[in-house]
Design a protein around this motif. Structure first.
Motif, mmCIF file in Angstrom:
data_model
loop_
_atom_site.group_PDB
_atom_site.id
_atom_site.type_symbol
_atom_site.label_atom_id
_atom_site.label_comp_id
_atom_site.label_asym_id
_atom_site.label_seq_id
_atom_site.Cartn_x
_atom_site.Cartn_y
_atom_site.Cartn_z
ATOM 1 N N THR A 17 51.691 26.823 24.042
ATOM 2 C CA THR A 17 51.101 25.746 24.840
ATOM 3 C C THR A 17 49.580 25.827 24.846
ATOM 4 O O THR A 17 48.893 24.817 24.727
ATOM 5 N N GLN A 70 56.106 26.359 20.726
ATOM 6 C CA GLN A 70 56.600 26.105 22.080
ATOM 7 C C GLN A 70 57.805 25.185 21.916
ATOM 8 O O GLN A 70 57.796 24.252 21.101
ATOM 9 N N GLN A 71 58.865 25.470 22.658
ATOM 10 C CA GLN A 71 60.101 24.717 22.437
ATOM 11 C C GLN A 71 60.041 23.327 23.061
ATOM 12 O O GLN A 71 59.227 23.076 23.947
ATOM 13 N N HIS A 72 60.900 22.461 22.574
ATOM 14 C CA HIS A 72 61.201 21.121 23.124
ATOM 15 C C HIS A 72 60.170 20.030 22.815
ATOM 16 O O HIS A 72 60.520 18.859 22.785
ATOM 17 N N TRP A 128 56.955 20.978 26.736
ATOM 18 C CA TRP A 128 58.012 21.527 27.592
ATOM 19 C C TRP A 128 57.690 21.464 29.083
ATOM 20 O O TRP A 128 58.587 21.541 29.918
ATOM 21 N N ARG A 184 62.623 18.581 30.136
ATOM 22 C CA ARG A 184 61.731 18.939 29.039
ATOM 23 C C ARG A 184 62.407 18.872 27.677
ATOM 24 O O ARG A 184 61.732 18.909 26.646
ATOM 25 N N ASP A 238 59.633 29.474 20.150
ATOM 26 C CA ASP A 238 58.965 30.726 20.533
ATOM 27 C C ASP A 238 59.939 31.721 21.172
ATOM 28 O O ASP A 238 59.805 32.928 20.977
ATOM 29 N N ASN A 239 60.941 31.213 21.890
ATOM 30 C CA ASN A 239 61.882 32.160 22.506
ATOM 31 C C ASN A 239 62.777 32.848 21.471
ATOM 32 O O ASN A 239 62.888 34.080 21.495
ATOM 33 N N HIS A 285 70.567 28.445 29.051
ATOM 34 C CA HIS A 285 70.500 27.743 27.769
ATOM 35 C C HIS A 285 71.074 28.625 26.675
ATOM 36 O O HIS A 285 70.950 29.844 26.731
ATOM 37 N N PHE A 317 70.655 29.008 22.553
ATOM 38 C CA PHE A 317 69.964 28.608 21.324
ATOM 39 C C PHE A 317 70.560 29.408 20.163
ATOM 40 O O PHE A 317 71.194 30.436 20.382
ATOM 41 N N LEU A 370 69.023 32.080 27.112
ATOM 42 C CA LEU A 370 67.766 32.200 27.841
ATOM 43 C C LEU A 370 68.037 31.689 29.240
ATOM 44 O O LEU A 370 68.514 30.574 29.429
HETATM 45 C C1 XUL Z 1 62.085 27.337 27.037
HETATM 46 C C2 XUL Z 1 60.799 26.731 27.439
HETATM 47 C C3 XUL Z 1 59.554 27.538 27.342
HETATM 48 C C4 XUL Z 1 58.726 27.159 26.149
HETATM 49 C C5 XUL Z 1 57.388 27.869 26.256
HETATM 50 O O1 XUL Z 1 63.176 26.529 27.298
HETATM 51 O O2 XUL Z 1 60.723 25.597 27.829
HETATM 52 O O3 XUL Z 1 59.838 28.907 27.310
HETATM 53 O O4 XUL Z 1 59.406 27.448 24.961
HETATM 54 O O5 XUL Z 1 56.631 27.757 25.119
#
Ligand code: XUL
Length: 526
Positions: free
Chosen positions: A12, A93-95, A133, A166, A276-277, A318, A320, A330
């Motif tokens: 981010t 960064q996800q989403h 996100w 998100r 990223d996760n 979640h 993934f 996660l």
């Molecule tokens: C995971 C999420 C955050 C972003 C941060 O679902 O929304 O961890 O990935 O970059």
């Protein structure tokens, strides 16, 4: 020639690079570039554009492209042996989503090194900004998609998660509803990860199973686009989504843009990026099913790996795809270290060392005292109206309250991760609070499991570099093994192991029932 692999993490607030040497098993270079500081012309605050609606959080995709140019220029200046890099991968960064029009594919294929990436990408977007996100403006779209998919349980079992504001699908639906013409002009939708991979590869890149699972669009078990989810989201969506692929799969050679401009090895391959996760999980060494890592940071995050996919019927966690195969869960608890800090300040405890000492002064289980620390709205369990709740706990007893907040946080993790049915043999812990042995003892006792501290500075970029190495070795027919690949990069801190105390563990086995009852009482009350 040294075998170097580059991992990038587009988060981010920053873009980071980690270069690893596979033979010496060392990180040979790392660098982070802060968006607000390095690229003030984009006018972002913490990487996000200011907006009159506090629920709307967008970033300009050109910012990420400009950062990629800058970071490569920095690596050249720092004399990184870019000519020895064999493969590049990354995480994002996800989403967050990027909307290309039909000019994007030819522009990517013909990136001109005499121009900047920003200049090369002029006119290729169907939408100027990207929802990220942190955006939480899509509650109506979440409800619409969830309803069409048959409710929380079915949405989660099909796509890996309930609909979340998100997540990309609800964001795409909002775009289609509010800007139908621009949606129609969208030729291809990318995630932050696949957008950055597209720049590196000079072609529209696939979305990987790890990040694709954060969209509410992918069938989590079959790993293809889910027809019903696509239909519930927006029309003609199948045509606008790229292929799905294994993380680390080779996309092709890196774009000549990076070769001519920065001296990147012309034979280097660009591999598929992930979220990223998922990348962090690999960076932390989670490469086999049944492993767990807990990050005790601003928020507390529970990562776990599973061989078979099981999803959370209550829709809190979640699932993934994991870059190392199988699945990754996660579960994010928002009231992490900020909540601990609130308690520390309330009892006027000067620092974290003293906080840890107070925790150790109270007995395991606190004689049944429970504290629910929902200073902020909580994600797990879902709490929209914040509040702090004490049960059989004397507010005047500082030690008992310090212990109670951390016990509650750990009991909540245990309770809300039960659906995974994973019994780890050890738990890796990272983040600020992982430095305190008294806290780690509580964690070990509540989970009844050995706990080991891990320190990896840029776990996502490291995971991405390892994934680049995996992709390169696999493409060369060398049959890479994840355990051999990560060895040495994410080893636990020597002497950090803490074993559970059997007597304390038995206390928590009983206390968890009371904790669950207190939680439902408090949830009924709010
Ligand atoms: C995971 C999420 C955050 C972003 C941060 O679902 O929304 O961890 O990935 O970059």
């Amino acid at each position: 020639m040294a075998k170097l692999f580059l991992g990038l993490d587009s988060s981010t607030q920053s873009l980071s690079a980690v270069v690893i040497d596979l033979d010496t098993r060392k990180v040979v270079y790392e660098k982070s570039l802060n968006f607000d500081q390095a690229l003030p012309q984009f006018k972002t605050r913490n990487g996000v554009l200011p907006h009159r609606d506090p629920l709307v959080k967008h970033s300009p995709p050109l910012l990420w492209a400009a950062a990629l140019d800058l970071l490569f220029a920095q690596m050249k200046k720092d004399k990184v042996a870019l000519g020895n890099i064999l493969a590049v991968s990354g995480s994002g960064q996800q989403h967050g989503s990027v909307y290309f029009n039909d000019k994007a594919a030819p522009a990517l294929a013909g990136l001109d090194p005499k121009k900047s990436l920003v200049e090369n990408l002029a006119g290729v977007f169907a939408r100027k900004t990207s929802p990220v996100w942190m955006d939480s403006s899509t509650a109506p779209e979440c409800a619409e998609i969830r309803k069409k998919l048959g409710g929380i349980k079915f949405t989660a079992s099909r796509t890996g998660s309930d609909t979340f504001e998100r997540f990309t699908g609800p964001q795409i639906r909002k775009f289609y509803k509010t800007e139908p013409k621009a949606y129609e002009k969208t030729a291809s939708i990318a995630l932050v990860s696949s957008f950055m991979a597209s720049l590196l590869a000079g072609q529209i890149a696939p979305i990987d199973f790890g990040d694709g699972a954060g969209m509410n669009l992918m069938d989590i078990r079959r790993r293809n686009w889910n027809h019903d989810a696509l239909k519930a989201t927006a029309p003609s969506l199948a045509k606008k989504l790229p292929a799905l692929a294994e993380p680390g799969k080779v996309i092709g050679p890196v774009s000549p843009y990076f070769v001519r401009k920065f001296g990147l090895n012309p034979e280097a391959i660009a591999t598929v990026w992930t979220g990223d996760n998922p990348a962090s999980a690999v960076g932390l060494g989670l490469i086999k099913p049944g492993q767990v890592a807990i990050s005790l940071g601003t928020s507390d995050t529970f990562f776990g790996t599973m061989e078979k996919c099981s999803t959370d019927e209550s829709g809190e966690g979640h699932v993934f795809g994991s870059p190392a195969g199988g699945y990754l869960t996660l579960i994010c608890f928002k009231n992490g270290s900020l909540a601990r800090e609130k308690i520390r300040e309330y009892y006027k405890i000067s620092d974290w060392k003293k906080f840890g000492e107070r925790v150790a002064q109270a007995p395991p289980g606190n004689g049944g005292g429970i504290l629910l620390p929902w200073f902020e709205p909580e994600i797990v369990p879902r709490v929209n109206r914040p509040g702090v709740h004490r049960f059989d706990l004397d507010e005047k007893n500082a030690a008992a309250n310090c212990r109670a907040i951390f016990e509650a946080q750990m009991l909540s993790m245990r309770l809300h991760s039960q659906w995974m049915q994973v019994t780890p043999e050890k738990i890796f812990v990272t983040g600020g609070a992982a430095n305190d042995r008294a806290l780690l003892q509580v964690l070990a006792d509540v989970m009844n499991c050995r706990v080991l501290r891990i320190e990896v500075a840029k776990s996502a970029a490291l995971g991405a570099a390892l994934s680049a190495a995996y992709g390169w070795l696999a493409a060369a027919g060398k049959n890479p093994q994840w355990d051999k690949l990560v060895a040495g990069f994410s080893a636990p801190v020597p002497g950090s192991e803490i074993k559970p105390d059997k007597k304390a563990a038995r206390i928590y086995d009983q206390l968890i029932e009371k904790y669950a009852a207190c939680e439902s009482d408090a949830l009924d009350a709010v």
